[in-house]
Design an enzyme around this catalytic site. Structure first.
Site, PDB file in Angstrom:
ATOM      1  N   THR A 263      26.697 126.356  36.527  1.00 15.27           N
ATOM      2  CA  THR A 263      27.158 127.429  37.423  1.00 15.27           C
ATOM      3  C   THR A 263      28.577 127.856  37.085  1.00 15.27           C
ATOM      4  O   THR A 263      28.891 129.054  37.033  1.00 15.27           O
ATOM      5  CB  THR A 263      27.089 126.968  38.890  1.00 15.27           C
ATOM      6  OG1 THR A 263      25.731 126.654  39.225  1.00 15.27           O
ATOM      7  CG2 THR A 263      27.606 128.048  39.829  1.00 15.27           C
TER       8      THR A 263
ATOM      9  N   PHE B 220      30.298 139.264  34.626  1.00 14.80           N
ATOM     10  CA  PHE B 220      29.440 138.126  34.289  1.00 14.80           C
ATOM     11  C   PHE B 220      28.168 138.575  33.580  1.00 14.80           C
ATOM     12  O   PHE B 220      27.357 137.756  33.226  1.00 14.80           O
ATOM     13  CB  PHE B 220      29.067 137.336  35.544  1.00 14.80           C
ATOM     14  CG  PHE B 220      30.281 136.897  36.327  1.00 14.80           C
ATOM     15  CD1 PHE B 220      31.339 136.294  35.687  1.00 14.80           C
ATOM     16  CD2 PHE B 220      30.355 137.125  37.679  1.00 14.80           C
ATOM     17  CE1 PHE B 220      32.458 135.898  36.396  1.00 14.80           C
ATOM     18  CE2 PHE B 220      31.475 136.732  38.396  1.00 14.80           C
ATOM     19  CZ  PHE B 220      32.525 136.121  37.756  1.00 14.80           C
TER      20      PHE B 220
ATOM     21  N   TRP C  53      28.460 129.767  33.824  1.00 11.95           N
ATOM     22  CA  TRP C  53      27.838 131.078  33.994  1.00 11.95           C
ATOM     23  C   TRP C  53      28.865 132.078  34.518  1.00 11.95           C
ATOM     24  O   TRP C  53      28.855 133.250  34.154  1.00 11.95           O
ATOM     25  CB  TRP C  53      26.670 130.971  34.972  1.00 11.95           C
ATOM     26  CG  TRP C  53      25.866 132.225  35.108  1.00 11.95           C
ATOM     27  CD1 TRP C  53      24.760 132.586  34.383  1.00 11.95           C
ATOM     28  CD2 TRP C  53      26.102 133.308  36.027  1.00 11.95           C
ATOM     29  NE1 TRP C  53      24.284 133.806  34.790  1.00 11.95           N
ATOM     30  CE2 TRP C  53      25.092 134.280  35.801  1.00 11.95           C
ATOM     31  CE3 TRP C  53      27.046 133.550  37.017  1.00 11.95           C
ATOM     32  CZ2 TRP C  53      25.010 135.472  36.524  1.00 11.95           C
ATOM     33  CZ3 TRP C  53      26.978 134.734  37.744  1.00 11.95           C
ATOM     34  CH2 TRP C  53      25.966 135.673  37.498  1.00 11.95           C
ATOM     35  N   HIS C  54      29.769 131.607  35.381  1.00 12.80           N
ATOM     36  CA  HIS C  54      30.772 132.495  35.977  1.00 12.80           C
ATOM     37  C   HIS C  54      31.963 132.753  35.072  1.00 12.80           C
ATOM     38  O   HIS C  54      32.748 133.670  35.358  1.00 12.80           O
ATOM     39  CB  HIS C  54      31.260 131.918  37.316  1.00 12.80           C
ATOM     40  CG  HIS C  54      30.299 132.113  38.447  1.00 12.80           C
ATOM     41  ND1 HIS C  54      29.250 131.261  38.698  1.00 12.80           N
ATOM     42  CD2 HIS C  54      30.229 133.079  39.394  1.00 12.80           C
ATOM     43  CE1 HIS C  54      28.581 131.689  39.753  1.00 12.80           C
ATOM     44  NE2 HIS C  54      29.145 132.789  40.190  1.00 12.80           N
ATOM     45  N   GLY C  55      32.135 132.000  34.022  1.00 12.87           N
ATOM     46  CA  GLY C  55      33.275 132.258  33.143  1.00 12.87           C
ATOM     47  C   GLY C  55      33.353 131.254  32.017  1.00 12.87           C
ATOM     48  O   GLY C  55      33.112 130.056  32.214  1.00 12.87           O
TER      49      GLY C  55
END
Length: 532
Positions: free
Chosen positions: A331, A532, A334-336
């Site tokens: 997670t 994203f 995925w966000h950065g």
């Protein structure tokens, strides 16, 4: 084109008019949706249309091959090729610099020098969303949960459907493809009313709430200021830091939940139902529930394709803790693409793990399943389909969003949203080091000017989020009731009267409209999740 721009509304109205003009010609209107979707994506950067097309072709062919192949070993090979291509494209454009930079630093510790290979590639808008959506189709075909789609135009429209292409929700093939195969030839008055309300709600959340909180949150969390042309460090009061962290959470929520409401509204005007992506997470009672309500389509993706295949909550607490840690590591990534975002994911996972272990020990009693990735309820896509009645989760939610505020609700808010906001200082300020300095000042109750205007804005923002969440919950309940009735035309007028039953809600809607007229003249910001 941004959803909150005049250009987009001109594009959408032109598409909408042509779409319903072709209501008796299913094939041309499907081609119209696909062409409009590619045109929409091309307005961000036409060069990335090729990536979208490659993902589409690869997974279409993989799905067809999986449908024809019976040998288990061959089927696994086809699936792995599809996943490798999708993750290869995503990894190259989003993570190459991150992983290569990490490799270079490790090499330096052993006295080795890695050649410079920083690409600084522009990240394609929405690549994480449509890649996950396309991959979910291939995995579901492999699992025999859905049949392969024989029509390439239908499948390409599923991957590129423009209302949710840039920032989700991440739709499953079993939900969206059947609707694209048989596009409706009429739109009921009830659906049109709900769609317009969703668009109004989404614009209010984005333009009035998120865009106005964005500079205030950034200012509250900044430890520097410019004086006489020089950047100097300034003292920040601990209450300002805390308020700034909460403002950032409300800003992101208004931005992304606003986008999701807009996406649902625009899709519904086309006669297509897409998923509800936010279920009032600000009022969650516990970190497990928070992640069943925040970005639902992504967390359900991780549940179905990562958490459960790893074993889920089966096999004892240690295995469950491991699986939660894996999910939140992914997670964060995925966000950065940075170690700061990985640490952010670890912190969020740590909160869930602590809550899970305390629940097993009987110290706390979260409101739902011991499995933190349990779904937040099912939402039917067609009138009269199974599960149309409001679930127990929705009933409990309605009670929680009543006018009364209890000591228990305050306790859960503090225990859930405050840690979430503190962890989210990392993406708010852009680095773990800067976030650590803010945490130091916060927990040492640092001094500095007391900025009462920031605290006042926070109170107003919470009130706005509360009001819009109640309105959205009311709207969704009416939508569910209309579906349960089978979409009878006799429910149209009662639906509208129920939606605005008294002067209170009429004033609220009027206030949203007035705010939209007042605020759009400032700077128009891109949606936060487009990165994203």
């Amino acid at each position: 084109m941004l959803f909150n721009s005049a250009e987009y509304f001109a594009f959408f109205l032109a598409t909408l008019g042509a779409y319903w003009a072709l209501r008796n010609r299913p094939r041309p209107r499907l081609w119209l949706l696909l062409s409009a979707s590619y045109f929409f994506y091309g307005t961000f950067d036409w060069r990335f249309l090729g990536l979208l097309f490659v993902s589409t072709v690869v997974d279409y062919l993989a799905g067809r091959a999986l449908g024809q192949e019976v040998d288990p070993h061959r089927r696994r090979q086809i699936l792995l090729v599809s996943i490798a291509v999708n993750l290869g494209i995503l990894g190259f454009f989003k993570y190459f610099d991150f992983f290569y930079g990490s490799f270079a630093k490790i090499a330096e510790t052993f006295g080795l020098e890695a050649p410079e290979a920083v690409l600084r590639i522009v990240l394609p808008v929405g690549i994480s969303f449509y890649t996950f959506q396309s991959m979910s189709y291939t995995i579901d075909v492999y699992r025999r949960h859905v049949e392969p789609e024989p029509d390439f135009v239908v499948f390409a429209t599923y991957v590129a459907f423009f209302p949710q292409l840039a920032a989700g929700p991440i739709e499953r093939a079993k939900n969206l493809i059947p609707q694209l195969r048989s596009l409706p030839t009429r739109l009921s008055a009830a659906e049109a009313m709900i769609a317009v309300d969703l668009i109004l709600l989404g614009l209010f959340r984005k333009v009035v709430v998120a865009d106005n909180l964005s500079p205030l949150a950034a200012d509250a969390l900044s430890r520097t200021t410019v004086e006489l042309g020089e950047t100097v460090t300034r003292p920040v009061h601990w209450s300002t830091i805390l308020a700034g962290a909460l403002l950032f959470i409300l800003r992101v929520y208004g931005d992304f939940a606003g986008y999701s409401a807009l996406a649902r509204g625009f899709a519904k005007l086309l006669g297509v139902d897409i998923s509800r992506n936010f279920l009032r997470p600000v009022w969650s009672r516990g970190h497990g529930e928070l992640w069943r309500r925040w970005h639902v389509s992504l967390m359900n993706w991780f549940r179905d394709y990562v958490y459960i295949p790893l074993g889920g909550n089966r096999g004892g607490p240690l295995r469950t803790v491991r699986n939660i840690a894996v999910v939140f590591t992914i997670t964060g990534l995925w966000h950065g693409a940075s170690w700061s975002m990985v640490v952010w994911g670890w912190l969020l996972g740590l909160f869930v793990i602590v809550e899970y272990l305390m629940s097993r020990a009987g110290i706390v009693r979260p409101p739902r399943d011991s499995c933190f990735m349990a779904t937040g309820g099912s939402y039917p896509l067609r009138p009269g389909s199974a599960g149309a009645a409001i679930s127990s989760v929705r009933v409990a939610e309605a009670e929680r969003l009543s006018l009364g505020v209890t000591s228990g609700s305050v306790k859960w808010f503090v225990a859930t949203i405050f840690p979430f906001a503190l962890a989210t200082m990392i993406p708010a300020v852009g680095s773990l080091a800067e976030a650590a300095l803010l945490w130091r000042d916060l927990f040492s109750f640092s001094g500095g000017p007391l900025r009462s205007e920031i605290l006042m804005v926070l109170a107003i923002a919470l009130a706005a989020v509360y009001a819009t969440d109640r309105y959205e919950l009311r709207l969704e309940r009416l939508e569910d009731e209309w579906r349960a009735s089978g979409g009878s035309s006799e429910t149209h007028e009662p639906l509208r009267r129920a939606l605005l039953p008294d002067i209170v809600w009429a004033v609220f809607v009027a206030a949203m409209v007035a705010s939209l007229v007042t605020f759009p003249h400032g700077a128009r910001e891109q949606f936060w999740y487009f990165q994203f």
